[in-house]
Design a protein around this motif. Structure first.
Motif, PDB file in Angstrom:
ATOM      1  N   LEU A 186       0.831  -1.280  -0.025  1.00  0.00           N
ATOM      2  CA  LEU A 186       0.174   0.000   0.179  1.00  0.00           C
ATOM      3  C   LEU A 186       0.764   1.331  -0.101  1.00  0.00           C
ATOM      4  CD1 LEU A 186      -2.867  -0.599   2.672  1.00  0.00           C
ATOM      5  CD2 LEU A 186      -3.017  -0.541   0.108  1.00  0.00           C
ATOM      6  N   ASN A 187       0.550   2.346  -1.090  1.00  0.00           N
ATOM      7  CA  ASN A 187       1.223   3.499  -1.109  1.00  0.00           C
ATOM      8  C   ASN A 187       0.097   4.574  -0.403  1.00  0.00           C
ATOM      9  OD1 ASN A 187       3.651   3.143  -2.636  1.00  0.00           O
ATOM     10  ND2 ASN A 187       2.249   1.897  -3.545  1.00  0.00           N
ATOM     11  N   VAL A 188       0.594   5.070   0.730  1.00  0.00           N
ATOM     12  CA  VAL A 188      -0.367   6.057   1.368  1.00  0.00           C
ATOM     13  C   VAL A 188      -0.202   7.444   1.826  1.00  0.00           C
ATOM     14  CG1 VAL A 188      -1.640   3.962   2.445  1.00  0.00           C
ATOM     15  CG2 VAL A 188      -0.043   5.175   3.995  1.00  0.00           C
ATOM     16  N   LEU A 189      -1.143   8.343   2.075  1.00  0.00           N
ATOM     17  CA  LEU A 189      -0.829   9.442   2.634  1.00  0.00           C
ATOM     18  C   LEU A 189      -1.647   9.539   4.111  1.00  0.00           C
ATOM     19  CD1 LEU A 189      -1.557  11.991  -0.211  1.00  0.00           C
ATOM     20  CD2 LEU A 189       0.720  10.928   0.482  1.00  0.00           C
ATOM     21  N   LYS A 190      -0.861   9.398   5.191  1.00  0.00           N
ATOM     22  CA  LYS A 190      -1.406   9.013   6.379  1.00  0.00           C
ATOM     23  C   LYS A 190      -2.622  10.226   6.780  1.00  0.00           C
ATOM     24  CE  LYS A 190       2.375   6.058   8.016  1.00  0.00           C
ATOM     25  NZ  LYS A 190       3.100   6.014   9.006  1.00  0.00           N
ATOM     26  N   PRO A 191      -2.430  11.493   6.531  1.00  0.00           N
ATOM     27  CA  PRO A 191      -3.447  12.238   6.919  1.00  0.00           C
ATOM     28  C   PRO A 191      -4.888  12.275   6.447  1.00  0.00           C
ATOM     29  CG  PRO A 191      -1.126  13.592   6.535  1.00  0.00           C
ATOM     30  CD  PRO A 191      -1.306  12.211   6.120  1.00  0.00           C
ATOM     31  N   SER A 192      -4.989  11.644   5.544  1.00  0.00           N
ATOM     32  CA  SER A 192      -5.991  11.325   4.191  1.00  0.00           C
ATOM     33  C   SER A 192      -7.141  10.419   4.926  1.00  0.00           C
ATOM     34  CB  SER A 192      -5.770  11.093   3.154  1.00  0.00           C
ATOM     35  OG  SER A 192      -6.641  10.541   2.462  1.00  0.00           O
ATOM     36  N   VAL A 193      -8.376  10.910   5.066  1.00  0.00           N
ATOM     37  CA  VAL A 193      -9.563   9.892   5.282  1.00  0.00           C
ATOM     38  C   VAL A 193      -9.562   8.775   4.146  1.00  0.00           C
ATOM     39  CG1 VAL A 193     -10.485  11.383   7.042  1.00  0.00           C
ATOM     40  CG2 VAL A 193     -11.419  11.376   4.661  1.00  0.00           C
ATOM     41  N   ASN A 194      -9.187   9.365   2.912  1.00  0.00           N
ATOM     42  CA  ASN A 194      -9.340   8.331   1.839  1.00  0.00           C
ATOM     43  C   ASN A 194      -8.509   7.146   2.057  1.00  0.00           C
ATOM     44  OD1 ASN A 194     -11.568  10.088   0.502  1.00  0.00           O
ATOM     45  ND2 ASN A 194      -9.760  11.127  -0.359  1.00  0.00           N
ATOM     46  N   ASN A 195      -7.483   7.418   2.331  1.00  0.00           N
ATOM     47  CA  ASN A 195      -6.231   6.277   2.683  1.00  0.00           C
ATOM     48  C   ASN A 195      -6.429   5.608   3.894  1.00  0.00           C
ATOM     49  OD1 ASN A 195      -3.610   7.048   0.821  1.00  0.00           O
ATOM     50  ND2 ASN A 195      -5.087   8.870   0.973  1.00  0.00           N
ATOM     51  N   MET A 196      -7.065   6.437   4.944  1.00  0.00           N
ATOM     52  CA  MET A 196      -7.426   5.840   6.204  1.00  0.00           C
ATOM     53  C   MET A 196      -8.318   4.636   5.938  1.00  0.00           C
ATOM     54  SD  MET A 196      -9.303   7.346   9.558  1.00  0.00           S
ATOM     55  CE  MET A 196     -10.475   6.262  10.568  1.00  0.00           C
ATOM     56  N   SER A 197      -9.161   4.676   5.190  1.00  0.00           N
ATOM     57  CA  SER A 197     -10.311   3.706   4.783  1.00  0.00           C
ATOM     58  C   SER A 197      -9.401   2.528   4.578  1.00  0.00           C
ATOM     59  CB  SER A 197     -11.080   4.117   3.477  1.00  0.00           C
ATOM     60  OG  SER A 197     -11.920   5.281   3.898  1.00  0.00           O
ATOM     61  N   VAL A 198      -8.653   2.389   3.579  1.00  0.00           N
ATOM     62  CA  VAL A 198      -8.133   0.944   3.084  1.00  0.00           C
ATOM     63  C   VAL A 198      -7.041   0.613   4.109  1.00  0.00           C
ATOM     64  CG1 VAL A 198      -6.441   0.305   1.478  1.00  0.00           C
ATOM     65  CG2 VAL A 198      -8.246   1.533   0.661  1.00  0.00           C
ATOM     66  N   ARG A 199      -6.482   1.534   4.920  1.00  0.00           N
ATOM     67  CA  ARG A 199      -5.350   1.031   6.160  1.00  0.00           C
ATOM     68  C   ARG A 199      -6.202   0.619   7.162  1.00  0.00           C
ATOM     69  NH1 ARG A 199      -2.545   5.712   8.511  1.00  0.00           N
ATOM     70  NH2 ARG A 199      -0.839   4.312   9.060  1.00  0.00           N
ATOM     71  N   VAL A 200      -7.558   0.986   7.500  1.00  0.00           N
ATOM     72  CA  VAL A 200      -8.245   0.393   8.474  1.00  0.00           C
ATOM     73  C   VAL A 200      -8.540  -1.083   7.946  1.00  0.00           C
ATOM     74  CG1 VAL A 200     -10.814   0.435   9.552  1.00  0.00           C
ATOM     75  CG2 VAL A 200      -9.261   2.366   9.670  1.00  0.00           C
ATOM     76  N   PHE A 201      -9.011  -1.016   6.806  1.00  0.00           N
ATOM     77  CA  PHE A 201      -9.544  -2.367   6.051  1.00  0.00           C
ATOM     78  C   PHE A 201      -8.571  -3.404   6.146  1.00  0.00           C
ATOM     79  CE2 PHE A 201     -10.037  -5.299   2.597  1.00  0.00           C
ATOM     80  CZ  PHE A 201     -11.116  -5.837   2.878  1.00  0.00           C
ATOM     81  N   VAL A 202      -7.550  -3.097   5.532  1.00  0.00           N
ATOM     82  CA  VAL A 202      -6.190  -4.329   5.532  1.00  0.00           C
ATOM     83  C   VAL A 202      -6.212  -4.918   6.976  1.00  0.00           C
ATOM     84  CG1 VAL A 202      -5.536  -3.737   3.297  1.00  0.00           C
ATOM     85  CG2 VAL A 202      -4.638  -2.465   5.684  1.00  0.00           C
ATOM     86  N   ARG A 203      -6.012  -3.863   8.004  1.00  0.00           N
ATOM     87  CA  ARG A 203      -5.966  -4.376   9.383  1.00  0.00           C
ATOM     88  C   ARG A 203      -7.005  -5.160   9.868  1.00  0.00           C
ATOM     89  NH1 ARG A 203      -2.796   0.068   8.301  1.00  0.00           N
ATOM     90  NH2 ARG A 203      -1.039   0.474   9.103  1.00  0.00           N
ATOM     91  N   ALA A 204      -8.145  -4.743   9.916  1.00  0.00           N
ATOM     92  CA  ALA A 204      -9.364  -5.455  10.253  1.00  0.00           C
ATOM     93  C   ALA A 204      -9.669  -6.663   9.651  1.00  0.00           C
ATOM     94  CB  ALA A 204     -10.669  -4.397   9.969  1.00  0.00           C
ATOM     95  N   ALA A 205      -9.067  -6.899   8.584  1.00  0.00           N
ATOM     96  CA  ALA A 205      -9.378  -8.140   7.611  1.00  0.00           C
ATOM     97  C   ALA A 205      -8.151  -9.169   8.134  1.00  0.00           C
ATOM     98  CB  ALA A 205      -9.482  -7.798   6.152  1.00  0.00           C
ATOM     99  N   GLY A 206      -7.098  -8.474   8.586  1.00  0.00           N
ATOM    100  CA  GLY A 206      -6.104  -9.414   9.029  1.00  0.00           C
ATOM    101  C   GLY A 206      -5.202  -9.885   7.745  1.00  0.00           C
ATOM    102  N   LEU A 207      -5.112  -8.833   6.671  1.00  0.00           N
ATOM    103  CA  LEU A 207      -4.387  -9.294   5.652  1.00  0.00           C
ATOM    104  C   LEU A 207      -2.759  -8.893   5.857  1.00  0.00           C
ATOM    105  CD1 LEU A 207      -6.644  -7.827   2.786  1.00  0.00           C
ATOM    106  CD2 LEU A 207      -6.479 -10.167   3.438  1.00  0.00           C
TER     107      LEU A 207
END
Length: 270
Positions: A46-67
């Motif tokens: 994943l390539n992300v910008l940490k202050p962004s809520v758009n990026n936050m969505s995927v960052r939360v998802f991969v963690r919640a999914a245990g990927l």
């Protein structure tokens, strides 16, 4: 002579027993060296910008999914030739994975849909056509209606560039820009109420009793409203708390980056 004859086998026996442990230790060491192969790189990057809520969505998802994933902060690098060669839209989050048609995928909702489909994550993205349609509708309504209002209301306060063609990005004066931001803020209430009455319709989440990818996208979006001290309705505050409680660190850790950025911006304004 008998004594000498007896001594020889004993000496040989001692020699053998000394050699055996030495060989055994060497074999074990060789096996350990063989077993200690370099750790495989995660398939997902994943390539992300940490202050962004758009990026936050995927960052939360991969963690919640245990990927299993790797994450790179690409702040300030999205316009480099290397990044543009992979992603001419220069958008984040961007997922890189072998097997994707062009090696990369951006747009937070598309990434969550893709990963859910690939890994069979029905608890986040149900397969039943009617249930899935509601999740899709909620996400499309969010990115097409709610998020543009949130962006127009919060981007000026966050210091983010506004979209071309809108008042915030025009040569209009400060008064006009402030009025435009106020109008967007006032417009947020209506789509929020639609989420409560239609998409949730008496259930804790859009997905029913458990959060879906649409819930992750909505909760992340609402994080930005803290930048303008927007007063969420009581149900909205309870919903945000329920999301964080349900997802735990998978939610709170990426959220901390967004909240930290908002706090920093506010401190600079003071």
């Amino acid at each position: 002579m008998a004594k000498k004859t007896a001594a020889k086998p004993a000496a040989k026996s001692a020699k053998k027993s000394a050699v055996k442990p030495a060989l055994g230790a060497a074999t074990k060491t060789a096996r350990s060296a063989k077993a200690a192969k370099p750790a495989k790189k995660p398939a997902l990057h994943l390539n992300v910008l940490k202050p962004s809520v758009n990026n936050m969505s995927v960052r939360v998802f991969v963690r919640a999914a245990g990927l299993d994933f790797a994450e790179s902060d690409v702040w300030g690098s999205t316009r480099t030739p290397e990044f543009l060669a992979k992603n001419p839209a220069h958008l984040t989050p961007m997922l890189e994975e072998k097997g994707l048609p062009n090696g990369a995928l951006w747009e937070s909702c598309a990434i969550m849909q893709y990963l859910s489909n690939k890994h069979g994550l029905e608890k986040f993205y149900p397969k039943a056509p009617a249930k899935r349609a509601m999740i899709d509708s909620a996400m499309f309504y969010l990115i097409g209606t709610l998020y543009p209002y949130v962006a127009r209301a919060t981007y000026p306060a966050l210091g983010f560039p506004q979209y071309a063609g809108e008042v915030g990005a025009s040569d209009a004066g400060p008064t006009e820009k402030t009025e435009a931001s106020k109008a967007a803020t006032a417009a947020i209430a209506e789509p929020l109420e639609v989420f409560r009455t239609f998409y949730m319709n008496g259930t804790p989440f859009i997905g029913g009793s458990k959060p879906s990818i649409a819930d992750i996208r909505l909760a992340a979006t609402l994080e930005f409203l803290a930048a303008i001290d927007y007063a969420l309705p009581d149900w909205g505050t309870a919903y945000m708390a329920a999301m964080e409680k349900k997802l735990g660190k998978a939610y709170s850790e990426p959220a901390a980056d967004v909240r930290g950025y908002i706090a920093h911006v506010k401190s600079q304004q003071k």
